[in-house]
Design a protein around this motif. Structure first.
Motif, PDB file in Angstrom:
ATOM      1  N   ILE A 566       0.852  -1.195   0.000  1.00  0.00           N
ATOM      2  CA  ILE A 566       0.000   0.000   0.000  1.00  0.00           C
ATOM      3  C   ILE A 566       0.883   1.239   0.000  1.00  0.00           C
ATOM      4  N   ARG A 567       0.637   2.114  -0.936  1.00  0.00           N
ATOM      5  CA  ARG A 567       1.218   3.457  -0.915  1.00  0.00           C
ATOM      6  C   ARG A 567       0.049   4.409  -1.064  1.00  0.00           C
ATOM      7  N   ASP A 568      -0.193   5.245  -0.009  1.00  0.00           N
ATOM      8  CA  ASP A 568      -1.392   6.080  -0.047  1.00  0.00           C
ATOM      9  C   ASP A 568      -1.276   7.218   0.952  1.00  0.00           C
ATOM     10  N   GLY A 569      -2.361   7.976   1.089  1.00  0.00           N
ATOM     11  CA  GLY A 569      -2.359   9.105   2.000  1.00  0.00           C
ATOM     12  C   GLY A 569      -2.412   8.680   3.454  1.00  0.00           C
ATOM     13  N   ILE A 570      -1.932   9.561   4.330  1.00  0.00           N
ATOM     14  CA  ILE A 570      -1.950   9.296   5.775  1.00  0.00           C
ATOM     15  C   ILE A 570      -2.328  10.587   6.492  1.00  0.00           C
ATOM     16  N   PHE A 646      -6.828   7.649   7.491  1.00  0.00           N
ATOM     17  CA  PHE A 646      -6.438   7.040   8.760  1.00  0.00           C
ATOM     18  C   PHE A 646      -5.172   7.724   9.263  1.00  0.00           C
ATOM     19  N   THR A 647      -5.019   7.787  10.581  1.00  0.00           N
ATOM     20  CA  THR A 647      -3.716   8.086  11.165  1.00  0.00           C
ATOM     21  C   THR A 647      -2.912   6.783  11.165  1.00  0.00           C
ATOM     22  N   PRO A 648      -1.600   6.818  11.411  1.00  0.00           N
ATOM     23  CA  PRO A 648      -0.814   5.576  11.412  1.00  0.00           C
ATOM     24  C   PRO A 648      -1.341   4.516  12.369  1.00  0.00           C
TER      25      PRO A 648
END
Length: 709
Positions: A566-570, A646-648
């Motif tokens: 997964i590479r996406d926004g955080i 989501f947050t981490p």
């Protein structure tokens, strides 16, 4: 200089009609309806200020004037060229009269020949350019010349159309008959046809003439010798009509073969169209897929009596499928996508039986014949008045913030999925920008496992290219719900000879396209936030359940030991951090106010502090800045997407809850995507609550999840 060119120059200088001295010129300059092949037009707006038919005729005449030809060949060619476009002219009243008199103004070579013959018969063969001199080698009189010119007009452009597959070889039989009847020798006919086609095709495009010159010469030699080419199988004629699509990467034979494997043989259905001449087919249909193109052809073949049919015209489709966008001619993508949806809903068996059931009430296809033109079939798509108005509204709303709302109304009216029909106007730009992210995506390759890899939402195909180049033993497969993305990728694969594969499919139901347990790596590169934002689950968009469904779908097809990348926004944590944002551009505050109104993901909170400064929750600030960075052109799309969802810590807990104990997170890191700082440094200043300048927070996460056996 040719007399006809002198007449055109006088008209251009004075603006006055010829008062009957040159009736062909009067017809052309009085045209109140623009009739032109839009394939080679750059801007429809420009057509309002020029007479493209007159310009074309003048170009062809100037080419003729420059050729070293005998007097009588040049005279015949001149008379042919000046009359061959007249059926595109005339006032609207005049055109209605022509129609009532049975002149086929829609099949322009036939209509122009009828106009010429009517004029020549009434005026006498000695007037208006038909001089009563004898033809060398024929003993011909003015009557013979009239017959020759009439046939040349009647077959005007058909050699080029034969090369394009639009006409069968038999349509050029009248040319061969001129030699057989003694009107011209075979050598004279060959020289005359070469000169005419040089002028006809070069006036369209000098490059096109050089491209087809040898083919033209071969056809002319066959016509002049009386050995017309054998009938071309319909599959081959259709291939020629798809020349533009094939040059763009369409795999004609493979796609044709796929239809045969599905139980539909296009050749059997379309062979009855063999004697038909097609008009404007490439201009109207070249951007549609081969399957859609063949469905249109099958609708024409199976929906009308063909026994007395000579012509099928797609002029109405051509005219409806183009419009101007920012000053340049573009495909009317609103109508194209709706037509695509309409065609996809038609079953082959219903088309073949001529019993297509009604689909959406706002779009139908029509097969129409005019009472006075029984040999011509007119194919068109007809939108309801409500649909036409809504499409017009979308086109006008392109210039304002109303655009996205207008487009969503269009989706609802025609039942289009928002994620399947994504970016209307900047599809090419968007795919190019996706390809420009190759450096960011290359790191993904370090974590690819095994041989079979699925790239979900492959965009322009950059990751597929990287895997193919750097991991030759891996089989990468791109899966996308968008028919347009898949079509573009398939064409690029064919054009550039790639080995990767693409499938049109739904990321939430991967087991429908690949066997569970057979995939080694599934990649979600900047795609999960789009699924979250656009794909409703239980009637709700911006839904974590959609992300869960996508991850579960991927996990189900993974083999033991396989990975999800997964590479996406955080989002940032703690979530209650506040940031002061100072705008350095005068319209920055207006941007924020507009964004807060339009964004549907959640309520964007901000407090004005005076001047160009606001106080905002850190994640609201970043969500806004992601869209602000992309600029006005992308606003209508980016405002609909929530990049961070989501947050981490929330993401890690979500993965564990969704996939269970068999899922092990092996890599979890987050960082600020390169480029945001540079893009925003002249536009905003980010500060903490005490007005100290701070860096932008992390924007992007990178996660690797392994499926343990």
């Amino acid at each position: 200089m040719l007399n006809s060119l002198q007449a055109i120059e006088v008209y251009r200088e004075t603006g006055r009609l010829s008062a009957g001295s040159y009736p062909w010129l009067d017809y052309i300059v009085q045209a109140e309806e623009t009739i032109v092949n839009l394939e080679r037009v750059a801007s429809l707006h420009e057509l309002e200020y020029i007479n493209p038919v007159l310009d074309y005729v003048e170009r062809s005449l100037r080419l003729l004037d420059s050729l070293p030809l005998s007097y009588w060949i040049k005279e015949l060619a001149e008379e042919t060229l000046v009359w061959s476009e007249t059926a595109k002219g005339g006032t609207l009243r005049q055109r209605h009269l022509w129609q009532a008199e049975g002149i086929n103004i829609f099949v322009h070579n036939i209509g122009s020949a009828e106009l010429y013959l009517r004029h020549a018969s009434s005026a006498g063969s000695g007037e208006h350019g038909l001089h009563d001199v004898r033809l060398a080698g024929t003993g011909g009189t003015g009557a013979a010349k009239q017959k020759i010119v009439h046939r040349l007009i009647e077959t005007h452009g058909l050699i080029g159309q034969q090369i394009r597959g639009e006409v069968p070889p038999a349509v050029n039989r009248p040319l061969t008959l001129m030699a057989e009847e003694g009107l011209l020798t075979a050598d004279e006919l060959e020289r005359l046809l070469f000169a005419l086609n040089h002028c006809i095709i070069s006036a369209v495009s000098p490059e096109l003439w050089q491209e087809v010159r040898l083919q033209v010469m071969e056809l002319i030699a066959a016509i002049s010798s009386g050995n017309l080419q054998a009938e071309v199988p319909m599959k081959e004629r259709l291939r020629r009509m798809r020349a533009g699509a094939i040059a763009g990467g369409e795999d004609y034979d493979s796609e044709w073969g796929s239809l045969e494997l599905e139980g539909f043989n296009p050749a059997d259905v379309l062979e009855p169209l063999q004697p038909i001449t097609f008009w404007y087919v490439e201009s109207a249909l070249q951007t549609f897929s081969l399957e859609q193109f063949l469905k249109v052809m099958s609708l024409a073949a199976c929906g009308s009596e063909l026994s007395s049919l000579n012509h099928i015209s797609f002029e109405a489709v051509m005219n409806t499928i183009y419009y101007d966008y920012k000053g340049s001619k573009k495909i009317n993508v609103y109508k194209k996508r709706i037509i695509e949806k309409y065609l996809s809903g038609l079953a082959w068996k219903d088309i073949v039986n001529g019993s297509t059931p009604p689909g959406n009430p706002h779009l139908i296809h029509l097969l129409r014949r005019e009472e006075h033109l029984p040999d011509t079939l007119f194919f068109s798509f007809e939108f309801s008045p409500a649909a036409e108005k809504l499409i017009e509204f979308c086109m006008e709303a392109e210039k304002s913030a109303l655009y996205e709302r207008a487009v969503l109304l269009l989706f609802d009216l025609f039942g289009l999925r928002r994620d399947a029909f994504d970016r209307f106007h900047n599809e090419d730009t968007y795919l190019s920008q996706m390809n420009d992210t190759a450096d960011y995506k290359a790191v993904i390759l370090d974590y690819v496992t095994g041989r079979k890899v699925l790239d979900i939402g492959p965009g322009g195909g950059v990751l597929l290219d990287l895997i193919e180049q750097r991991m030759p033993d891996v089989v990468p497969v791109g899966i996308d719900i968008s028919s347009n993305v898949i079509e573009a990728l398939r064409q690029r694969k064919q054009r550039e000879d790639h080995t990767w594969e693409v499938l049109q499919g739904d990321a939430l139901n991967l087991k429908e396209y690949v066997e569970p347990g057979t995939v080694d790596t599934v990649i979600f590169s900047s795609i999960l936030h789009e699924l979250y934002s656009y794909v409703p689950l239980n009637g709700k968009k911006f839904n974590h359940g959609t992300v869960a469904a996508a991850l579960a779908s991927a996990f189900e097809v993974l083999a033991d030991g396989g990975v999800i990348i997964i590479r996406d926004g955080i989002m940032s944590e703690p979530e209650d951090q506040q940031r002061r944002v100072r705008f350095l551009e005068a319209d920055g505050m207006e941007w924020l106010e507009r964004y807060a109104r339009d964004f549907e993901g959640r309520k964007i909170q901000y407090e004005k502090l005076g001047g160009q400064e606001v106080l905002m929750p850190v994640n609201d600030a970043m969500e806004f800045l992601y869209t602000y960075t992309w600029g006005e052109e992308a606003y209508i799309h980016e405002v609909q997407e929530q990049f961070g969802y989501f947050t981490p810590s929330q993401y890690a807990a979500f993965i564990e809850q969704t996939l269970g104990a068999q899922a092990k997170i092996e890599v979890f890191r987050h960082y600020l995507q390169e480029g945001y700082t540079e893009a925003l440094q002249e536009r905003v200043v980010m500060m903490d609550e005490s007005s100290q300048v701070v860096q932008l927070p992390d924007s992007t996460c990178f996660i690797v999840i392994r499926k343990e056996g």
